[in-house]
Design an enzyme around this catalytic site. Structure first.
Site, PDB file in Angstrom:
ATOM      1  N   LYS A 102     -52.102   3.270 -17.623  1.00 55.45           N
ATOM      2  CA  LYS A 102     -51.996   4.675 -17.178  1.00 55.45           C
ATOM      3  C   LYS A 102     -52.727   4.850 -15.856  1.00 55.45           C
ATOM      4  O   LYS A 102     -52.228   5.468 -14.931  1.00 55.45           O
ATOM      5  CB  LYS A 102     -52.615   5.647 -18.208  1.00 55.45           C
ATOM      6  CG  LYS A 102     -51.855   5.967 -19.451  1.00 55.45           C
ATOM      7  CD  LYS A 102     -50.564   6.691 -19.268  1.00 55.45           C
ATOM      8  CE  LYS A 102     -49.429   5.742 -18.990  1.00 55.45           C
ATOM      9  NZ  LYS A 102     -48.561   5.340 -20.025  1.00 55.45           N
ATOM     10  N   GLU A 136     -50.992   2.931 -12.818  1.00 56.85           N
ATOM     11  CA  GLU A 136     -49.667   3.370 -12.365  1.00 56.85           C
ATOM     12  C   GLU A 136     -49.684   4.719 -11.657  1.00 56.85           C
ATOM     13  O   GLU A 136     -48.856   4.968 -10.803  1.00 56.85           O
ATOM     14  CB  GLU A 136     -48.634   3.344 -13.490  1.00 56.85           C
ATOM     15  CG  GLU A 136     -48.822   4.391 -14.549  1.00 56.85           C
ATOM     16  CD  GLU A 136     -47.776   4.318 -15.646  1.00 56.85           C
ATOM     17  OE1 GLU A 136     -46.654   3.882 -15.389  1.00 56.85           O
ATOM     18  OE2 GLU A 136     -48.094   4.713 -16.777  1.00 56.85           O
ATOM     19  N   CYS A 191     -32.477   5.150 -10.255  1.00 56.20           N
ATOM     20  CA  CYS A 191     -31.490   5.912  -9.504  1.00 56.20           C
ATOM     21  C   CYS A 191     -30.871   6.991 -10.395  1.00 56.20           C
ATOM     22  O   CYS A 191     -30.618   6.765 -11.571  1.00 56.20           O
ATOM     23  CB  CYS A 191     -30.356   5.066  -8.952  1.00 56.20           C
ATOM     24  SG  CYS A 191     -30.896   3.811  -7.807  1.00 56.20           S
ATOM     25  N   GLU A 205     -53.232   0.170 -22.657  1.00 57.19           N
ATOM     26  CA  GLU A 205     -52.516   1.382 -22.271  1.00 57.19           C
ATOM     27  C   GLU A 205     -53.362   2.236 -21.315  1.00 57.19           C
ATOM     28  O   GLU A 205     -52.848   2.784 -20.346  1.00 57.19           O
ATOM     29  CB  GLU A 205     -52.135   2.164 -23.541  1.00 57.19           C
ATOM     30  CG  GLU A 205     -51.443   3.485 -23.337  1.00 57.19           C
ATOM     31  CD  GLU A 205     -50.130   3.412 -22.557  1.00 57.19           C
ATOM     32  OE1 GLU A 205     -49.638   2.316 -22.270  1.00 57.19           O
ATOM     33  OE2 GLU A 205     -49.616   4.486 -22.198  1.00 57.19           O
TER      34      GLU A 205
HETATM   35  C1  F6R Z   1     -45.672   3.441 -18.356  1.00 61.78           C
HETATM   36  C2  F6R Z   1     -44.256   3.451 -18.516  1.00 61.78           C
HETATM   37  C3  F6R Z   1     -43.517   2.155 -18.468  1.00 61.78           C
HETATM   38  C4  F6R Z   1     -42.469   2.155 -19.589  1.00 61.78           C
HETATM   39  C5  F6R Z   1     -41.574   0.914 -19.490  1.00 61.78           C
HETATM   40  C6  F6R Z   1     -40.584   0.854 -20.631  1.00 61.78           C
HETATM   41  O1  F6R Z   1     -46.214   4.717 -18.424  1.00 61.78           O
HETATM   42  O2  F6R Z   1     -43.690   4.479 -18.693  1.00 61.78           O
HETATM   43  O3  F6R Z   1     -44.351   1.058 -18.591  1.00 61.78           O
HETATM   44  O4  F6R Z   1     -43.137   2.175 -20.805  1.00 61.78           O
HETATM   45  O5  F6R Z   1     -40.870   0.945 -18.279  1.00 61.78           O
HETATM   46  O6  F6R Z   1     -39.819   2.007 -20.659  1.00 61.78           O
HETATM   47  P1  F6R Z   1     -39.038   2.472 -21.948  1.00 61.78           P
HETATM   48  O7  F6R Z   1     -40.043   2.858 -22.969  1.00 61.78           O
HETATM   49  O8  F6R Z   1     -38.196   3.615 -21.488  1.00 61.78           O
HETATM   50  O9  F6R Z   1     -38.229   1.312 -22.400  1.00 61.78           O
END
Ligand code: F6R
Length: 634
Positions: A511, A514, A2, A507
C-alpha cells in the site's frame, strides 16, 4: 488496463464519451482521446496526460456528432505521448479505432501494410488495425456483399481474423457514420442499452448513469451498434441471440460522496462491507447447541466441489495474493487442508505438478486480471481430459461477479464489496479475507476439524468487527493523519509481521509503495535477522505488527533487535498493550481482538497511514503513476 467507451444514439456524443472516460480513468491515465464523425470526416482530439487535459481541449470545440469512441490509455507499446494516444486512424482518416489489449503480431502486419504504402505515425500496436480495416474496406459506392450486414462489418470481421493477441476494441468509420463496431477477444467490454441509444465500455462503471441494461460481450464476439439497435455475431459472422441483464447498482456507488479520494471513501466503507458479508453468508439457523446438521456458513457451493477434497491451490496477484496467503493460513489451520498459494503470473509458465482432488481458487477484485484468468484457463485446460480425480474444480473469489472470471470458474464467491475505484485495493482486500474465513469455517465444519463451539467463537468475534473497525476510523484516522507528517521525507520502510499477520506486513508495504512511492518491503519478522537487518539505521522505519497472541513475545523481540540498530519503530498493537511504548516510538493502536481475526483490524491503520502519507505528499492517491486498477495485459 486502458478504458474504452463508445456511443451511438440521439444525444451529442462528446459529453457522454468524456464523462464515460472519467469513470474509467482508474484503468489507465497517461493519455486519452475521442473520435467522432463530423461532416463526413473523422474528427479526433487527443491529449497526453490525465483526462482533464483532454476535456480542456474538447471543451473548446463544438462537436454535434451523435456517435463516437473514446479511450484512456495505460501505455504498453509506445511512450505516453499524444501521437501514441488513441483513437488511431488509418492513413486516409476513414476509420478510427480504440483498443485495450495487445496485438502480438503487429510488427508483421505493419511490415505487410508498409509494403503496400501505408505509413505509421505512432509506436503503438493498435495503429495497424485501422489501416488493416481501411485496406479491406470497399469504397462507399461499391456493391454490397449481402451475406454481411454492412461493408464495415465485413472489413472489421476480416481484419480481426488477422490479429493475434488479447484485445477489446471499438471502431467507427466516416463512410458509415451510423455504425459503431465493438469487438472482444480476451479483454473485457460491455454493451449498454438505452432508449434509442447504445453504448460500449470497458466496465459498467461508465454506463451506470445512462442505463442499467447491460450485456458483456464474450470472447470471439463482435457487435454492430446502430441508432436502431444492437446485433451480435461470432467471428464466423453468425448472428447470435443474446439477452441483456439488469444491473442493480446504485449510481452513487461510483461517486466520491464528499470524500477527498475514493481510497479514503473505500477505507470508510469497510465496516459495511463486513456487515454485508456477515448478513449474506452466516446461516441464520445456525446454532451449535441445537441443530448440528445445519452448516454455519452458506456459500452455496455445489457439493462436487467439496467431495474428497485433498488440496487447495490458490492463484492470484498483488493484494489478492496477500489475501490468499491469509487464506492459506486459515484453510490449513481451521480445515486442516494442504493449501498452496501461487502467483498467477508465474503459474501459467511454471505450473505446479497436477494433484488429485484439488480445488483451485482464483482471487481477483477486478475479475479481469489477465494473469489470473490465464492461470485459471491453464489449470482448467490441463485437467480437461484427465481421470475424474484430476478433473478441475474451480471457484473465483471476487467483488465483481459479472466479470470474465465468472465465465471461467464453476462458481463464484461474491465478496459483497461492490466496485472499488481507488487503484490501491482496500475494502476488496478485507472482503477477500472474509471470503477465506467463511470458506475455512465451512470446510472445517464439513471435515469436522472445528467444533460447533469453536465456530461459534469465531462468528461471535466476527460480529464485533464492524464496530471495532468503526472505532479505529473514529479514534485513529485523525491521529494517523497527524503522524503521517513525520514520514513525508522517509526513504525506506520495512513492515514485519508473524504468522497470520505476515501477509498484512506485505500488504502494508505494498500500500505504502504504490501510492506514496516510498520504498517499502514486507518480511516475516523472524527473517529480519537473516539479511534485511543489515539495512537498518536511524533513517529506516520499521512497522511491526505485534498483536497479543502466541507470536507476541517473538514479535517484540524482533522489534527490539531493530531498535538496537537505531531504526525508528512503529507498532501496530492492541489498545490495552500498556508496555507497547517501551518498545515503539509511535503506535497504531487497534481494539483488542483474537489473534485469528486480527488481520481484519491490523490492516486498517496501515491503509490509513499509507493514504495520509501519500495525500500529504501531494500525490494522486487514486491514480498512482504507472498503475491501473484492472490489469488486463499479461
Ligand atoms: C494493489 C493492487 C494490485 C492488485 C493486483 C491484482 O493495491 O490493487 O496489486 O491487487 O493487480 O488485481 P486483481 O485483484 O484485480 O486481480
Amino acid at each position: 488496463m486502458c478504458g474504452i467507451v463508445g456511443y451511438i444514439g440521439t444525444q451529442t456524443a462528446k459529453e457522454i464519451l468524456l464523462a464515460g472516460l472519467e469513470r474509467l480513468e482508474y484503468r489507465g491515465y497517461d493519455s486519452a482521446g475521442i473520435a467522432t464523425v463530423v461532416d463526413g470526416k473523422i474528427h479526433s482530439i487527443r491529449s497526453k496526460g490525465k483526462l482533464h487535459k483532454l476535456r480542456e481541449k474538447a471543451e473548446k470545440e463544438l462537436i454535434l456528432s451523435k456517435a463516437g469512441i473514446g479511450h484512456t490509455r495505460w501505455a504498453t507499446h509506445g511512450k505516453p505521448e499524444e501521437h501514441n494516444a488513441h483513437p488511431h486512424m488509418d492513413n486516409n482518416n476513414r476509420i478510427a479505432v480504440v483498443q485495450n489489449g495487445i496485438i502480438e503480431n503487429y510488427q508483421n502486419l505493419k511490415e505487410k501494410l508498409s509494403s503496400k504504402g501505408y505509413q505509421f505515425l505512432s509506436e503503438t500496436d493498435t495503429e495497424v488495425i485501422p489501416n488493416l480495416i481501411a485496406d479491406l474496406l470497399p469504397s462507399p459506392n461499391s456493391d454490397t456483399d449481402l451475406i454481411y450486414p454492412s461493408p464495415l462489418f465485413k472489413a472489421v470481421l476480416e481484419s480481426i481474423k488477422l490479429l493475434d493477441g488479447a484485445f477489446a476494441m471499438a471502431i467507427i468509420s466516416s463512410d458509415y457514420p451510423d455504425e459503431l463496431m465493438v469487438v472482444r477477444q480476451q479483454a473485457p467490454i460491455v454493451l449498454g442499452f438505452g432508449q434509442g441509444e447504445f453504448f460500449c465500455a470497458s466496465d459498467v462503471t461508465a454506463l451506470v448513469p445512462y442505463t442499467s441494461t447491460v450485456l458483456s460481450l464474450e470472447n470471439g464476439e463482435i457487435a454492430r451498434l446502430t441508432p436502431l439497435g444492437v446485433e451480435i455475431y461470432d467471428f464466423s459472422g453468425h448472428r447470435l441471440k443474446k439477452i441483456p441483464h439488469l444491473l442493480d447498482w446504485n449510481p452513487m456507488s461510483v461517486e466520491k460522496q464528499g470524500f477527498r479520494h475514493y481510497m479514503l471513501k473505500e477505507i470508510y466503507e469497510q465496516p459495511s462491507v463486513v456487515r454485508n458479508c456477515l448478513e449474506k453468508y452466516i446461516n441464520k439457523d445456525w446454532n451449535p447447541n441445537k441443530n448440528l446438521n445445519c452448516n454455519p456458513i452458506n456459500l452455496n457451493l455445489s457439493p462436487e466441489l467439496y467431495e474428497n477434497l485433498e488440496q487447495i491451490n490458490i492463484l492470484a496477484c498483488g493484494t489478492s495474493w496477500h489475501a490468499s496467503l491469509v487464506g492459506r493460513y486459515l484453510l490449513e489451520k481451521l480445515a486442516n487442508i494442504p493449501t498452496r498459494v501461487q502467483y498467477a503470473s508465474e503459474f501459467r509458465y511454471a505450473p505446479s505438478p497436477i494433484t488429485a482432488n484439488t480445488l483451485t481458487i482464483g482471487v481477483t477484485q477486478s475479475g479481469e486480471t489477465a494473469d489470473t484468468l490465464a492461470a485459471l484457463e491453464t489449470e482448467k485446460q490441463r485437467r480437461k481430459d484427465t481421470n475424474s480425480i484430476y478433473k478441475s474444480r474451480l471457484i473465483g473469489i471476487t467483488n465483481r461477479p459479472e466479470t470474465t472470471l465468472a465465465t471461467i470458474v464453476d462458481q463464484i464467491i461474491d465478496t459483497q464489496a461492490g466496485i472499488e475505484i481507488g487503484v490501491a485495493a482496500t475494502k476488496t482486500f478485507l472482503a477477500q479475507l472474509m471470503a477465506f474465513y467463511f470458506l475455512a469455517i465451512d470446510l472445517g465444519y464439513r471435515r469436522q476439524t472445528l467444533s460447533g463451539g469453536e465456530i461459534q467463537l469465531i462468528i461471535d468475534g466476527f460480529r464485533q468487527l464492524p464496530e471495532k473497525i468503526e472505532e479505529i476510523l473514529k479514534t485513529q484516522e485523525r491521529r494517523i493523519q497527524e503522524l503521517a507528517h513525520n514520514y513525508l521525507e522517509a526513504k525506506d520502510f520495512i513492515f514485519v509481521g508473524r504468522g497470520i499477520n505476515f501477509p498484512i506486513a506485505l500488504e502494508g508495504a505494498l500500500k505504502l509503495k504504490e501510492i506514496s512511492y516510498i520504498h517499502a518491503e514486507g518480511y516475516p519478522a523472524g527473517e529480519l535477522k537473516h539479511g534485511p537487518i543489515a539495512l537498518l539505521d536511524s533513517k529506516v522505519t520499521v512497522v511491526s505488527i505485534a498483536m497479543a497472541g502466541k507470536v507476541y513475545d517473538k514479535a517484540i523481540s524482533n522489534a527490539q533487535e531493530a531498535k538496537a540498530r537505531d531504526a525508528h519503530l512503529i507498532g501496530v498493537v492492541s489498545t490495552n498493550d500498556t508496555n507497547a511504548t517501551l518498545t515503539f516510538d509511535d503506535l497504531l493502536p487497534i481494539p483488542e481482538v483474537d489473534e485469528l481475526l486480527s488481520p481484519m483490524l491490523t490492516v486498517i491503520p496501515l491503509q490509513i497511514l499509507s493514504y495520509h502519507i501519500a495525500a500529504k505528499r501531494g500525490l494522486d492517491v487514486d491514480q498512482p503513476r504507472n498503475l491501473a486498477k484492472s490489469v488486463t495485459v499479461e
